[in-house]
Design an enzyme around this catalytic site. Structure first.
Site, PDB file in Angstrom:
ATOM      1  N   GLY A  11     -13.144   3.180  -5.741  1.00 45.62           N
ATOM      2  CA  GLY A  11     -12.153   3.389  -4.691  1.00 45.62           C
ATOM      3  C   GLY A  11     -10.987   4.220  -5.176  1.00 45.62           C
ATOM      4  CG  MET A  15      -2.444   1.078  -4.041  1.00 45.47           C
ATOM      5  SD  MET A  15      -0.944   0.799  -5.010  1.00 45.47           S
ATOM      6  CE  MET A  15      -1.297  -0.815  -5.727  1.00 45.47           C
ATOM      7  CG  ASN A  34     -14.007   7.393  -3.238  1.00 49.84           C
ATOM      8  OD1 ASN A  34     -13.126   6.539  -3.218  1.00 49.84           O
ATOM      9  ND2 ASN A  34     -14.334   8.103  -2.154  1.00 49.84           N
ATOM     10  CE  LYS A  77      -9.671  -1.658   6.995  1.00 45.21           C
ATOM     11  NZ  LYS A  77     -10.023  -0.918   8.246  1.00 45.21           N
ATOM     12  CB  SER A 130       2.902  -6.387  -5.900  1.00 46.55           C
ATOM     13  OG  SER A 130       4.050  -6.011  -5.163  1.00 46.55           O
ATOM     14  N   GLY A 131       3.470  -3.263  -6.144  1.00 45.98           N
ATOM     15  CA  GLY A 131       4.347  -2.238  -6.708  1.00 45.98           C
ATOM     16  C   GLY A 131       4.180  -0.899  -6.045  1.00 45.98           C
ATOM     17  CE  LYS A 185       0.221  -7.679  -3.678  1.00 46.75           C
ATOM     18  NZ  LYS A 185       0.087  -7.267  -2.292  1.00 46.75           N
ATOM     19  CG  HIS A 188       4.528 -10.355  -3.784  1.00 48.39           C
ATOM     20  ND1 HIS A 188       4.245  -9.293  -2.952  1.00 48.39           N
ATOM     21  CD2 HIS A 188       5.355  -9.869  -4.750  1.00 48.39           C
ATOM     22  CE1 HIS A 188       4.873  -8.211  -3.389  1.00 48.39           C
ATOM     23  NE2 HIS A 188       5.536  -8.535  -4.481  1.00 48.39           N
ATOM     24  CG  ASN A 189       1.975  -8.857   0.215  1.00 48.62           C
ATOM     25  OD1 ASN A 189       2.340  -8.758  -0.956  1.00 48.62           O
ATOM     26  ND2 ASN A 189       1.035  -8.100   0.722  1.00 48.62           N
ATOM     27  CD  GLU A 192       6.331  -6.249   0.541  1.00 50.09           C
ATOM     28  OE1 GLU A 192       5.889  -5.438   1.383  1.00 50.09           O
ATOM     29  OE2 GLU A 192       5.777  -6.472  -0.548  1.00 50.09           O
TER      30      GLU A 192
END
Length: 484
Positions: A11, A15, A34, A77, A130-131, A185, A188-189, A192
């Site tokens: 992928g 990211m 990919n 995805k 994340s980032g 995560k 975390h979101n 956010e």
């Protein structure tokens, strides 16, 4: 001899590409694939030119390049595409090989995949990353969970490419079993979402109550970023407000006021409902995005109901100081609620989450990185069994110092007609949490009146349930009791 790769990555979106380049920078050889193979060639010829990255044009070729145990990371995805790719990989891998899902997958899927791959003798890791683009390239926060036996095989890579805090500690550590990594995560979101909504409410108050220009607001955010509100989101808010469009006007004023979302905030709110955790602030942040999407309805409602907002007539500097306190206190509540949800999940699923380490993982690289995460880390270092951040002496003192300004801000916002759903829900939670007695006694009486749902009594031991025949006609039959 054909060069062998330390890890394969599938992928090559933004990211994926940046994680590959980050791994290459740290001395790891990466093989990439990919589904659209022309993207592999473009990546090798451009961004990865001169690197040790190996381009492949099939899953078979990718797997053939990997050292054993094979490590394959998916950056595709979330949902069906992850499952489809895993099913294609299983016949090509062997027992002991490791599949890593680095996308924004829902944690129950990671729990399921851990079990399914174990049936083939393979190991699964579901890891939150994340980032954003910059974090992936130069050091993200990484939150891995899944099969514990896999961790030693990916630890050098993940901790090597992760962001580092001041003492050099990586913003990556093992989170827990099964879907624990993606659960953390998700929380975390959710936090956010809450942070972003709180900042938007502060912006709205400065913009409409104080009639401040974008440059003036940018200066306030920059000042806040130098103090206890120091964080990535405060920092970029200052930069966004300072940015000018081609005509010299603030770019932010040109952006349509409808917010998008990818669903992780909603997952957090739904998880809280399922666990019976009052995640009120994050819930309001999600609902605020839904409300923003009703643009046409809001335009019509403004005509029908009126949209006039009064200006604040008090001292501007004092209000901005209060607003800083309100934003800080609300932010503490957001993290408090997030940690409550993680504690509930850890107990429900037996994950044994290390709460202080999670704060450290969020200290750098990720979107919610903030200076006060050091204070959260310290709170759990003092008391690993801390049930709620508000019960830590430091945070209790900070909230009590901020509460007067917090109340003034919400009072002003309400009087002027400016919505502050996240800030006000945070205060309501604080006031409710510190109340020894809430009006739920009347609620239980109502439930017993119309549905014979029973109630407990203050003068009897917990766990004993009673029913009153309120009308004299209901009899003594009661409904089954249950917990939400």
């Amino acid at each position: 001899m054909t060069k062998q790769a330390d890890i394969g990555l599938i992928g090559l979106a933004v990211m994926g590409q940046n994680l590959v380049l980050n791994m290459d920078d740290h001395g790891f050889t990466v093989a990439v694939y990919n589904r659209t193979t022309s993207k592999v060639d473009r990546f090798i010829e451009n961004e990865a030119q001169g690197s040790n990255v190996i381009g492949t044009h099939s899953l078979e070729e990718l797997v053939s390049t990997l050292k054993r145990p094979r490590r394959v990371m998916l950056m595709v995805k979330a949902g069906a595409p992850v499952d489809a790719t895993i099913q294609q990989l299983i016949p090509l891998l062997e027992p002991g090989d490791i599949v890593i899902d680095g996308g924004n997958s829902h944690y129950p899927d990671s729990t399921r995949r851990t079990k399914e791959l174990a049936e083939h003798g393979m190991l699964f890791i579901g890891t939150g990353v994340s980032g954003g683009e910059e974090g992936a390239r130069f050091g993200p926060s990484i939150m891995p969970g899944g099969a514990p036996e896999a961790w030693p095989h990916v630890k050098p890579i993940f901790q090597g490419i992760a962001a580092k805090v001041a003492d050099g500690s990586p913003c990556c550590d093992w989170v827990g079993e099964e879907g624990a990594g993606h659960f953390v995560k998700m929380v975390h979101n959710g936090i956010e979402y809450g942070d972003m909504q709180l900042i938007c409410e502060a912006y709205d108050l400065m913009h409409h109550a104080l009639d401040m220009s974008a440059d003036e607001m940018s200066a306030v955010f920059a000042d806040w970023n130098a103090g206890q509100l120091n964080s990535y989101l405060i920092e970029i808010s200052a930069e966004i407000l300072a940015h000018k469009d081609d005509d010299g006007q603030p770019t932010v004023d040109k952006i349509l006021d409808t917010a998008g979302q990818k669903g992780t905030g909603k997952w957090t709110a739904v998880s809280a409902l399922e666990s019976g955790i009052p995640l009120t602030l994050i819930g309001e942040a999600v609902f605020s995005r839904f409300l923003s999407a009703l643009k046409d309805e809001r335009v019509n409602a403004a005509d029908v109901l009126g949209s006039a907002i009064s200006s604040y007539s008090g001292d501007k500097a004092s209000f901005i100081a209060d607003l800083e306190q309100a934003l800080y206190a609300s932010k503490v509540i957001s993290y408090t609620q997030g940690y409550m949800l993680m504690r509930a999940a850890s107990e429900d699923y037996g994950w044994n989450l290390a709460y202080g380490n999670i704060a450290l993982m969020w200290r750098g690289g990720c979107i919610i990185r903030a200076a006060f995460l050091d204070d959260i880390k310290a709170a759990f270092a003092k008391n690993p069994d801390l049930t709620n951040l508000l019960l830590d002496a430091y945070f209790a003192e900070q909230i009590q110092a901020a509460v007067a300004g917090w109340r003034r801000v919400i009072g002003v916002a309400t009087s002027l007609g400016i919505p502050v759903p996240a800030m006000s829900s945070a205060l309501a939670f604080y006031d409710g949490y510190r109340r020894e007695r809430l009006p739920a006694n009347l609620l239980q009486a109502q439930r017993d009146y119309f549905g014979a749902h029973t109630y407990e009594r203050v003068d009897k031991p917990r766990g004993e349930f009673f029913h009153t025949n309120w009308t004299g006609q209901g009899g003594n039959v009661t409904a089954t009791t249950y917990d939400a």
